[in-house]
Motif scaffolding. Structure first.
Motif, PDB file in Angstrom:
ATOM      1  N   SER A 183       9.639  22.521  57.023  1.00 58.65           N
ATOM      2  CA  SER A 183       9.463  23.184  55.723  1.00 58.65           C
ATOM      3  C   SER A 183       9.139  22.174  54.620  1.00 58.65           C
ATOM      4  CB  SER A 183      10.724  23.960  55.341  1.00 58.65           C
ATOM      5  OG  SER A 183      10.899  25.061  56.198  1.00 58.65           O
ATOM      6  N   ILE A 184       9.814  21.015  54.652  1.00 61.13           N
ATOM      7  CA  ILE A 184       9.546  19.962  53.663  1.00 61.13           C
ATOM      8  C   ILE A 184       8.109  19.478  53.798  1.00 61.13           C
ATOM      9  CG2 ILE A 184      10.173  17.616  52.917  1.00 61.13           C
ATOM     10  CD1 ILE A 184      13.012  18.204  54.048  1.00 61.13           C
ATOM     11  N   LEU A 185       7.687  19.281  55.039  1.00 57.43           N
ATOM     12  CA  LEU A 185       6.342  18.780  55.286  1.00 57.43           C
ATOM     13  C   LEU A 185       5.284  19.786  54.840  1.00 57.43           C
ATOM     14  CD1 LEU A 185       5.325  16.498  58.049  1.00 57.43           C
ATOM     15  CD2 LEU A 185       3.853  18.448  57.709  1.00 57.43           C
ATOM     16  N   LEU A 186       5.534  21.061  55.090  1.00 58.92           N
ATOM     17  CA  LEU A 186       4.570  22.087  54.690  1.00 58.92           C
ATOM     18  C   LEU A 186       4.437  22.173  53.172  1.00 58.92           C
ATOM     19  CD1 LEU A 186       5.354  24.891  57.281  1.00 58.92           C
ATOM     20  CD2 LEU A 186       3.264  23.530  57.108  1.00 58.92           C
ATOM     21  N   GLN A 187       5.553  22.012  52.476  1.00 56.57           N
ATOM     22  CA  GLN A 187       5.502  21.982  51.004  1.00 56.57           C
ATOM     23  C   GLN A 187       4.635  20.817  50.528  1.00 56.57           C
ATOM     24  OE1 GLN A 187       6.694  24.099  48.684  1.00 56.57           O
ATOM     25  NE2 GLN A 187       7.407  25.465  50.314  1.00 56.57           N
ATOM     26  N   ILE A 193      -3.985  21.179  52.467  1.00 51.35           N
ATOM     27  CA  ILE A 193      -4.075  21.687  53.843  1.00 51.35           C
ATOM     28  C   ILE A 193      -5.522  21.789  54.299  1.00 51.35           C
ATOM     29  CG2 ILE A 193      -3.857  23.831  55.216  1.00 51.35           C
ATOM     30  CD1 ILE A 193      -1.054  24.139  54.201  1.00 51.35           C
ATOM     31  N   GLU A 194      -6.382  22.205  53.375  1.00 49.14           N
ATOM     32  CA  GLU A 194      -7.788  22.439  53.741  1.00 49.14           C
ATOM     33  C   GLU A 194      -8.549  21.155  54.062  1.00 49.14           C
ATOM     34  OE1 GLU A 194      -9.127  24.775  50.419  1.00 49.14           O
ATOM     35  OE2 GLU A 194      -8.549  26.656  51.376  1.00 49.14           O
ATOM     36  N   ASN A 195      -7.935  20.017  53.805  1.00 47.04           N
ATOM     37  CA  ASN A 195      -8.585  18.730  54.112  1.00 47.04           C
ATOM     38  C   ASN A 195      -8.314  18.266  55.546  1.00 47.04           C
ATOM     39  OD1 ASN A 195      -9.466  18.587  51.453  1.00 47.04           O
ATOM     40  ND2 ASN A 195      -7.674  17.430  50.783  1.00 47.04           N
ATOM     41  N   PHE A 196      -7.420  18.985  56.253  1.00 49.99           N
ATOM     42  CA  PHE A 196      -6.993  18.513  57.565  1.00 49.99           C
ATOM     43  C   PHE A 196      -7.011  19.622  58.610  1.00 49.99           C
ATOM     44  CE2 PHE A 196      -4.603  16.014  54.383  1.00 49.99           C
ATOM     45  CZ  PHE A 196      -5.082  14.753  54.684  1.00 49.99           C
ATOM     46  N   VAL A 216      -0.018  30.228  58.327  1.00 57.20           N
ATOM     47  CA  VAL A 216      -0.985  30.327  59.428  1.00 57.20           C
ATOM     48  C   VAL A 216      -2.028  31.393  59.127  1.00 57.20           C
ATOM     49  CG1 VAL A 216      -1.269  30.908  61.863  1.00 57.20           C
ATOM     50  CG2 VAL A 216       0.628  29.491  61.164  1.00 57.20           C
ATOM     51  N   THR A 217      -1.580  32.510  58.588  1.00 54.85           N
ATOM     52  CA  THR A 217      -2.509  33.596  58.235  1.00 54.85           C
ATOM     53  C   THR A 217      -3.487  33.146  57.155  1.00 54.85           C
ATOM     54  OG1 THR A 217      -0.815  35.226  58.748  1.00 54.85           O
ATOM     55  CG2 THR A 217      -2.662  35.981  57.421  1.00 54.85           C
ATOM     56  N   LYS A 218      -2.973  32.442  56.156  1.00 57.35           N
ATOM     57  CA  LYS A 218      -3.793  32.017  55.021  1.00 57.35           C
ATOM     58  C   LYS A 218      -4.752  30.889  55.389  1.00 57.35           C
ATOM     59  CE  LYS A 218      -3.402  30.595  50.178  1.00 57.35           C
ATOM     60  NZ  LYS A 218      -2.464  30.260  49.079  1.00 57.35           N
ATOM     61  N   TYR A 219      -4.285  29.965  56.246  1.00 53.80           N
ATOM     62  CA  TYR A 219      -5.092  28.780  56.569  1.00 53.80           C
ATOM     63  C   TYR A 219      -5.377  28.680  58.070  1.00 53.80           C
ATOM     64  CZ  TYR A 219      -3.539  27.282  51.902  1.00 53.80           C
ATOM     65  OH  TYR A 219      -3.275  27.205  50.554  1.00 53.80           O
ATOM     66  N   ILE A 296       5.350  11.742  51.970  1.00 55.01           N
ATOM     67  CA  ILE A 296       4.398  12.416  52.862  1.00 55.01           C
ATOM     68  C   ILE A 296       3.048  12.549  52.176  1.00 55.01           C
ATOM     69  CG2 ILE A 296       3.863  14.597  54.042  1.00 55.01           C
ATOM     70  CD1 ILE A 296       6.951  14.934  54.371  1.00 55.01           C
ATOM     71  N   GLN A 297       3.064  12.953  50.911  1.00 52.60           N
ATOM     72  CA  GLN A 297       1.809  13.112  50.156  1.00 52.60           C
ATOM     73  C   GLN A 297       1.056  11.797  50.042  1.00 52.60           C
ATOM     74  OE1 GLN A 297       3.002  14.898  46.436  1.00 52.60           O
ATOM     75  NE2 GLN A 297       3.539  16.841  47.403  1.00 52.60           N
ATOM     76  N   ASN A 298       1.774  10.697  49.860  1.00 50.02           N
ATOM     77  CA  ASN A 298       1.126   9.383  49.789  1.00 50.02           C
ATOM     78  C   ASN A 298       0.417   9.037  51.092  1.00 50.02           C
ATOM     79  OD1 ASN A 298       1.923   8.877  47.164  1.00 50.02           O
ATOM     80  ND2 ASN A 298       3.787   7.775  47.745  1.00 50.02           N
ATOM     81  N   ILE A 299       1.043   9.380  52.215  1.00 47.86           N
ATOM     82  CA  ILE A 299       0.410   9.138  53.518  1.00 47.86           C
ATOM     83  C   ILE A 299      -0.845   9.985  53.658  1.00 47.86           C
ATOM     84  CG2 ILE A 299       0.671   9.460  56.019  1.00 47.86           C
ATOM     85  CD1 ILE A 299       3.637   8.699  55.660  1.00 47.86           C
ATOM     86  N   LEU A 300      -0.731  11.262  53.309  1.00 46.61           N
ATOM     87  CA  LEU A 300      -1.861  12.186  53.450  1.00 46.61           C
ATOM     88  C   LEU A 300      -3.020  11.809  52.543  1.00 46.61           C
ATOM     89  CD1 LEU A 300       0.124  15.542  53.624  1.00 46.61           C
ATOM     90  CD2 LEU A 300      -0.881  14.282  55.523  1.00 46.61           C
ATOM     91  N   ASN A 301      -2.706  11.356  51.351  1.00 45.57           N
ATOM     92  CA  ASN A 301      -3.755  10.977  50.397  1.00 45.57           C
ATOM     93  C   ASN A 301      -4.482   9.704  50.818  1.00 45.57           C
ATOM     94  OD1 ASN A 301      -3.158  13.176  48.767  1.00 45.57           O
ATOM     95  ND2 ASN A 301      -1.767  12.020  47.440  1.00 45.57           N
ATOM     96  N   ASN A 302      -3.830   8.924  51.677  1.00 48.60           N
ATOM     97  CA  ASN A 302      -4.435   7.659  52.137  1.00 48.60           C
ATOM     98  C   ASN A 302      -4.366   7.567  53.661  1.00 48.60           C
ATOM     99  OD1 ASN A 302      -4.657   6.135  49.375  1.00 48.60           O
ATOM    100  ND2 ASN A 302      -2.567   6.937  49.424  1.00 48.60           N
TER     101      ASN A 302
END
Length: 333
Positions: A183-187, A193-196, A216-219, A296-302
């Motif tokens: 849940s933390i990761l999904l937040q 989300i659309e970048n991955f 899952v339904t949305k993305y 997590i966001q820092n990892i995803l952004n880079n």
């Protein structure tokens, strides 16, 4: 030989268990399948169903027995079934327990972190913090130490393939996401989300909730969620980067040379996470706190930059641990 696996595990937060001990013993049991195997389990949820799936015989102990009652019940089963050898993989094992069992049967202990001081016939500890070596503990017991002896599924003995990376991020927190990390990761993912291309493996003891179903339904073009998979090696092999907890899965990612970040479910996993980071193979994000989402966001952004920083050209885990341990166990006869 008549072999008894004495294990504990399941869906319970306060015991710091999860299913890592269970999977480890299931993996080792496949190497010993020519012998008469029985599992004696303390089941805190999902353990018996996993053993049923593998067609393994098991006996249930009442969870949470006192140590004396536990020993008494285990000793009776060893005597009744004329057990030759006990393989014990149990969090919080004391030497009193080990010494008592070892008086009536050969004993192999699978232990974690730096715990090796037990009376037994053989100790196995695949902790990444140990260099690969064989030593003898203060009781004169042979100890197989280091990731060379980590017990993984036999599928990891195959050479890494050059499969195209279909998934950008694989999320898996073992058999049970006890700290609700998904849940933390999904937040943290909501803004990009659309970048991955993301795949989440819940594990047999983690329930799919309304929030997950809605995402899952949305993305649906970007995210897929599975309860469990028959071959996690293939899933890891097809991914670029992983998020996992600090248990056996870290060794699986390392074996497949896929970079990963660790979010620890339990305090004892912090020791393992620090070792992976020290080696430059995985990132240690610690236990969940108010700053975890930002990390997590820092990892995803880079992500590309982060991936390149971590080592993938290594042979720290080769997947042959189970086969090495089998040879040592057979030699105890």
């Amino acid at each position: 030989m008549k072999i008894l696996f004495r294990i504990s595990g399941g869906r319970i937060r306060k015991k710091e268990l999860g299913l890592g001990h269970i999977y480890r013993c299931i993996n080792l049991s496949k190497e010993l399948s020519s012998h008469d195997l029985t599992f004696l389990i303390e089941d805190f949820g999902s353990v018996s169903s996993l053993l049923k799936e593998q067609n393994l015989k098991y006996i249930k102990l009442k969870p949470g027995l006192s140590e004396n009652a536990d020993i008494k019940n285990t000793m009776k089963i060893i005597e009744d079934k004329k057990i030759d050898l006990v393989i014990m993989d149990r969090y919080g094992l004391t030497n009193k327990y080990a010494k008592t069992i070892n008086q009536v049967a050969k004993l192999v202990i699978i232990s974690d972190l730096q715990n090796i001081q037990y009376n037994a016939d053989l100790i196995v500890n695949g902790f990444i913090g140990y260099k690969n070596k064989i030593i003898y503990n203060k009781y004169g017991v042979k100890c197989l130490l280091g990731p060379k002896y980590q017990i993984l599924n036999s599928v990891y003995t195959k050479k890494k393939s050059t499969t195209k990376k279909k998934i950008d991020i694989l999320v898996t927190f073992g058999g049970f996401d006890s700290a609700n990390i998904i849940s933390i990761l999904l937040q943290s993912l909501k803004n990009n989300i659309e970048n991955f291309r993301i795949k989440i493996i819940l594990g047999p003891s983690t329930k799919k909730n309304a929030e997950l179903a809605k995402l899952v339904t949305k993305y649906k073009k970007h995210i897929s969620i599975l309860q469990k998979v028959p071959n996690i090696r293939r899933e890891i092999n097809e991914t670029k980067f992983g998020f996992c907890s600090g248990g056996i899965t870290t060794y699986e990612f390392a074996c497949m040379k896929v970079p990963f970040a660790i979010i620890c479910q339990y305090p004892h996993q912090l020791t393992t996470a620090r070792e992976w980071q020290k080696l430059g193979i995985g990132l240690n994000l610690g236990q969940p706190t108010s700053s975890t989402s930002k990390k997590i966001q820092n990892i995803l952004n880079n992500l590309e930059k982060t991936t390149k920083k971590l080592k993938t050209n290594h042979n720290v885990v080769d997947g042959l641990g189970s086969k090495r341990i089998k040879k040592e166990i057979i030699s105890l006869k």
